[in-house]
Design a protein around this motif. Structure first.
Motif, PDB file in Angstrom:
ATOM      1  N   VAL A 163      21.362  46.581   2.489  1.00 56.53           N
ATOM      2  CA  VAL A 163      22.212  47.778   2.514  1.00 56.53           C
ATOM      3  C   VAL A 163      22.520  48.167   3.956  1.00 56.53           C
ATOM      4  O   VAL A 163      23.664  48.483   4.306  1.00 56.53           O
ATOM      5  CB  VAL A 163      21.526  48.952   1.784  1.00 56.53           C
ATOM      6  CG1 VAL A 163      22.269  50.267   2.042  1.00 56.53           C
ATOM      7  CG2 VAL A 163      21.456  48.680   0.291  1.00 56.53           C
ATOM      8  N   GLY A 164      21.491  48.114   4.819  1.00 64.29           N
ATOM      9  CA  GLY A 164      21.691  48.439   6.223  1.00 64.29           C
ATOM     10  C   GLY A 164      22.674  47.494   6.896  1.00 64.29           C
ATOM     11  O   GLY A 164      23.533  47.927   7.676  1.00 64.29           O
ATOM     12  N   ALA A 165      22.576  46.205   6.574  1.00 63.46           N
ATOM     13  CA  ALA A 165      23.487  45.213   7.149  1.00 63.46           C
ATOM     14  C   ALA A 165      24.901  45.387   6.618  1.00 63.46           C
ATOM     15  O   ALA A 165      25.870  45.063   7.306  1.00 63.46           O
ATOM     16  CB  ALA A 165      22.972  43.810   6.846  1.00 63.46           C
ATOM     17  N   PHE A 166      25.010  45.882   5.386  1.00 62.24           N
ATOM     18  CA  PHE A 166      26.341  46.139   4.817  1.00 62.24           C
ATOM     19  C   PHE A 166      26.998  47.318   5.520  1.00 62.24           C
ATOM     20  O   PHE A 166      28.195  47.290   5.833  1.00 62.24           O
ATOM     21  CB  PHE A 166      26.214  46.432   3.317  1.00 62.24           C
ATOM     22  CG  PHE A 166      27.493  46.867   2.671  1.00 62.24           C
ATOM     23  CD1 PHE A 166      28.464  45.936   2.314  1.00 62.24           C
ATOM     24  CD2 PHE A 166      27.736  48.218   2.417  1.00 62.24           C
ATOM     25  CE1 PHE A 166      29.658  46.342   1.728  1.00 62.24           C
ATOM     26  CE2 PHE A 166      28.922  48.630   1.830  1.00 62.24           C
ATOM     27  CZ  PHE A 166      29.882  47.689   1.480  1.00 62.24           C
ATOM     28  N   LYS A 168      26.182  48.538   8.544  1.00 61.16           N
ATOM     29  CA  LYS A 168      26.330  48.258   9.968  1.00 61.16           C
ATOM     30  C   LYS A 168      25.894  46.820  10.203  1.00 61.16           C
ATOM     31  O   LYS A 168      24.692  46.532  10.256  1.00 61.16           O
ATOM     32  CB  LYS A 168      25.469  49.208  10.800  1.00 61.16           C
ATOM     33  CG  LYS A 168      25.667  49.031  12.303  1.00 61.16           C
ATOM     34  CD  LYS A 168      24.815  50.029  13.084  1.00 61.16           C
ATOM     35  CE  LYS A 168      25.021  49.857  14.580  1.00 61.16           C
ATOM     36  NZ  LYS A 168      24.183  50.813  15.366  1.00 61.16           N
ATOM     37  N   PRO A 169      26.856  45.884  10.306  1.00 61.34           N
ATOM     38  CA  PRO A 169      26.543  44.457  10.435  1.00 61.34           C
ATOM     39  C   PRO A 169      25.422  44.184  11.441  1.00 61.34           C
ATOM     40  O   PRO A 169      25.417  44.714  12.546  1.00 61.34           O
ATOM     41  CB  PRO A 169      27.866  43.852  10.898  1.00 61.34           C
ATOM     42  CG  PRO A 169      28.894  44.759  10.294  1.00 61.34           C
ATOM     43  CD  PRO A 169      28.291  46.143  10.381  1.00 61.34           C
ATOM     44  N   ALA A 170      24.472  43.378  11.001  1.00 58.97           N
ATOM     45  CA  ALA A 170      23.342  43.043  11.858  1.00 58.97           C
ATOM     46  C   ALA A 170      22.816  41.680  11.462  1.00 58.97           C
ATOM     47  O   ALA A 170      23.060  41.194  10.354  1.00 58.97           O
ATOM     48  CB  ALA A 170      22.249  44.098  11.716  1.00 58.97           C
ATOM     49  N   GLU A 171      22.106  41.038  12.366  1.00 53.41           N
ATOM     50  CA  GLU A 171      21.460  39.768  12.085  1.00 53.41           C
ATOM     51  C   GLU A 171      19.959  39.945  12.224  1.00 53.41           C
ATOM     52  O   GLU A 171      19.480  40.735  13.034  1.00 53.41           O
ATOM     53  CB  GLU A 171      21.962  38.680  13.041  1.00 53.41           C
ATOM     54  CG  GLU A 171      23.418  38.290  12.792  1.00 53.41           C
ATOM     55  CD  GLU A 171      23.822  37.056  13.574  1.00 53.41           C
ATOM     56  OE1 GLU A 171      22.933  36.478  14.240  1.00 53.41           O
ATOM     57  OE2 GLU A 171      24.994  36.682  13.514  1.00 53.41           O
ATOM     58  N   PHE A 172      19.211  39.190  11.430  1.00 54.77           N
ATOM     59  CA  PHE A 172      17.771  39.329  11.390  1.00 54.77           C
ATOM     60  C   PHE A 172      17.114  38.053  11.911  1.00 54.77           C
ATOM     61  O   PHE A 172      17.683  36.962  11.810  1.00 54.77           O
ATOM     62  CB  PHE A 172      17.318  39.629   9.964  1.00 54.77           C
ATOM     63  CG  PHE A 172      17.879  40.918   9.432  1.00 54.77           C
ATOM     64  CD1 PHE A 172      17.164  42.093   9.534  1.00 54.77           C
ATOM     65  CD2 PHE A 172      19.140  40.951   8.847  1.00 54.77           C
ATOM     66  CE1 PHE A 172      17.682  43.292   9.064  1.00 54.77           C
ATOM     67  CE2 PHE A 172      19.669  42.147   8.372  1.00 54.77           C
ATOM     68  CZ  PHE A 172      18.938  43.320   8.475  1.00 54.77           C
ATOM     69  N   ILE A 176      14.664  35.507   7.736  1.00 61.92           N
ATOM     70  CA  ILE A 176      14.878  36.767   7.025  1.00 61.92           C
ATOM     71  C   ILE A 176      16.346  36.958   6.680  1.00 61.92           C
ATOM     72  O   ILE A 176      16.690  37.545   5.658  1.00 61.92           O
ATOM     73  CB  ILE A 176      14.354  37.956   7.859  1.00 61.92           C
ATOM     74  CG1 ILE A 176      12.854  37.782   8.110  1.00 61.92           C
ATOM     75  CG2 ILE A 176      14.634  39.277   7.172  1.00 61.92           C
ATOM     76  CD1 ILE A 176      12.258  38.827   9.032  1.00 61.92           C
ATOM     77  N   GLN A 177      17.220  36.426   7.525  1.00 62.90           N
ATOM     78  CA  GLN A 177      18.661  36.536   7.272  1.00 62.90           C
ATOM     79  C   GLN A 177      19.034  35.923   5.921  1.00 62.90           C
ATOM     80  O   GLN A 177      19.962  36.395   5.247  1.00 62.90           O
ATOM     81  CB  GLN A 177      19.446  35.837   8.400  1.00 62.90           C
ATOM     82  CG  GLN A 177      20.952  35.961   8.285  1.00 62.90           C
ATOM     83  CD  GLN A 177      21.437  37.404   8.405  1.00 62.90           C
ATOM     84  OE1 GLN A 177      20.966  38.137   9.272  1.00 62.90           O
ATOM     85  NE2 GLN A 177      22.359  37.790   7.537  1.00 62.90           N
ATOM     86  N   ASN A 178      18.316  34.882   5.503  1.00 58.53           N
ATOM     87  CA  ASN A 178      18.614  34.247   4.214  1.00 58.53           C
ATOM     88  C   ASN A 178      18.472  35.240   3.066  1.00 58.53           C
ATOM     89  O   ASN A 178      19.277  35.255   2.127  1.00 58.53           O
ATOM     90  CB  ASN A 178      17.662  33.067   3.970  1.00 58.53           C
ATOM     91  CG  ASN A 178      17.870  31.932   4.946  1.00 58.53           C
ATOM     92  OD1 ASN A 178      18.850  31.904   5.679  1.00 58.53           O
ATOM     93  ND2 ASN A 178      16.942  30.991   4.973  1.00 58.53           N
ATOM     94  N   ILE A 179      17.445  36.075   3.137  1.00 58.51           N
ATOM     95  CA  ILE A 179      17.215  37.060   2.086  1.00 58.51           C
ATOM     96  C   ILE A 179      18.354  38.062   2.040  1.00 58.51           C
ATOM     97  O   ILE A 179      18.889  38.371   0.967  1.00 58.51           O
ATOM     98  CB  ILE A 179      15.870  37.790   2.315  1.00 58.51           C
ATOM     99  CG1 ILE A 179      14.708  36.802   2.236  1.00 58.51           C
ATOM    100  CG2 ILE A 179      15.689  38.923   1.311  1.00 58.51           C
ATOM    101  CD1 ILE A 179      13.357  37.407   2.584  1.00 58.51           C
ATOM    102  N   VAL A 180      18.741  38.563   3.193  1.00 59.60           N
ATOM    103  CA  VAL A 180      19.832  39.541   3.265  1.00 59.60           C
ATOM    104  C   VAL A 180      21.125  38.941   2.726  1.00 59.60           C
ATOM    105  O   VAL A 180      21.858  39.594   1.972  1.00 59.60           O
ATOM    106  CB  VAL A 180      20.022  40.019   4.724  1.00 59.60           C
ATOM    107  CG1 VAL A 180      21.265  40.899   4.849  1.00 59.60           C
ATOM    108  CG2 VAL A 180      18.787  40.771   5.193  1.00 59.60           C
TER     109      VAL A 180
END
Length: 250
Positions: A163-166, A168-172, A176-180
Motif C-alpha cells: 500500500v505504501g509503495a502504491f 508513494k513509489p518505493a523500492e525495497f 522483499i520487492q518480490n513480495i510487494v
C-alpha cells in the motif's frame, strides 16, 4: 519440460501450446492420482487420524469451531504422546492453510488444532507461489485434504508495504520487492473501489485474500478439478489480531 515447470507456467501465464500444456498437465495429474491411490490403499482400513476424514463443508465448520474455542479461552488439553505412534504411519490433515508468515499468527493455535490436523504453508502476504501451489496440490491429491483456507490478517506488514509503495513509489532491499510486486494487484483493485481514507490497508488485505482464493480454485490441473468434483472447498479467512477471531471472507 519438467512437470514442475508446467505448474510454474500455469501460474505465471508463460506461453506454451495448449495441446502440449494439456498433455503434460494430464501426465502430472495421473502421476499424482497414482500416488494418491497408493496412499489411499495404505490408509483405507485405518487412516492415522480417522476423525480427520471429513467432507469439505465439515472441514470448514471444524476450523471455525476450533477458532471459537481459541477466542473463548476454552482450548482442548493436549497429550502429544497419544498421537505420536499413529502419525509415524502417515498423515491425513483435514485442512490446508495458506497463511501469512507473521509471527503473531499461528494456524495450529488459532484453530485449536493438533499435530496432523493442518497442512500449513506460509509466506509473508499469504499469496500463491509456485512452491505453495505445489505443496497444496500434494495435500489435496495425495493426502486427500478436503479444504483449504487462505488466511490473511489485520495490520499485515507485507500488505502495508505494498500500500505504501502504491501511494508513494518505493523500492525495497533484497528480495522483499518480490513480495510487494506480488501484492500490488490486490492493492490496485482495492484502491479502484475508492475506499475511505485510512481503510485502503484493510480493503487491500481482503482483496488479496479473495484473489488468492480464486487462484487456488482455478489452479490447474489438480485443484480446479477437485473443486468441480465437490471434493475440495477453498475459502478465505481474516485473522483479527486484537481478538484472535477468524472471519470468513467470501
Amino acid at each position: 519440460m519438467c512437470k514442475l515447470c508446467v505448474g510454474r507456467d500455469s501460474v505465471a501465464g508463460a506461453p506454451e501450446s495448449l495441446s502440449r500444456r494439456a498433455a503434460l498437465g494430464t501426465i502430472a495429474a495421473f502421476s499424482l492420482m497414482g500416488m494418491s491411490a497408493t496412499v489411499g490403499r495404505a490408509y483405507a482400513k485405518s487412516p492415522p487420524k480417522p476423525e480427520n476424514v471429513l467432507s469439505p463443508d465439515q472441514a470448514v465448520i471444524r476450523l471455525l469451531a476450533g477458532n471459537q474455542r481459541y477466542t473463548s479461552g476454552k482450548t482442548k488439553s493436549r497429550n502429544h504422546a497419544s498421537t505420536r505412534a499413529a502419525l509415524v504411519r502417515g498423515q491425513n490433515p483435514y485442512a490446508g492453510i495458506l497463511s501469512c508468515a507473521d509471527s503473531r499468527v499461528g494456524p495450529e493455535l488459532c484453530f485449536d488444532a493438533e499435530r496432523g490436523d493442518l497442512f500449513v504453508t506460509r509466506v509473508a502476504g499469504n499469496y500463491v507461489t509456485n512452491d505453495i501451489l505445489a505443496s497444496l496440490e500434494y495435500g489435496v491429491a495425495v493426502l486427500n485434504t478436503p479444504a483449504i483456507m487462505v488466511l490473511g490478517h489485520t495490520s499485515c506488514g507485507a500488505v502495508n508495504a505494498a500500500v505504501g509503495a502504491f501511494e508513494k513509489p518505493a523500492e525495497f532491499p533484497g528480495h522483499i520487492q518480490n513480495i510487494v510486486t506480488e501484492l500490488m494487484p490486490a492493492v490496485r483493485v482495492a484502491a479502484s473501489e475508492s475506499p475511505k481514507k485510512g481503510t485502503l490497508l484493510m480493503a487491500a488485505t481482503i482483496q488479496n485474500i479473495r484473489q488468492n482464493v480464486q487462484r487456488l480454485q482455478q489452479a490447474t490441473p489438480i485443484l480446479d478439478k477437485a473443486v468441480q468434483a465437490g471434493k475440495l472447498k477453498v475459502v478465505g479467512g481474516l485473522y483479527h489480531l486484537d481478538t484472535g477471531r477468524v472471519e470468513l471472507i467470501t
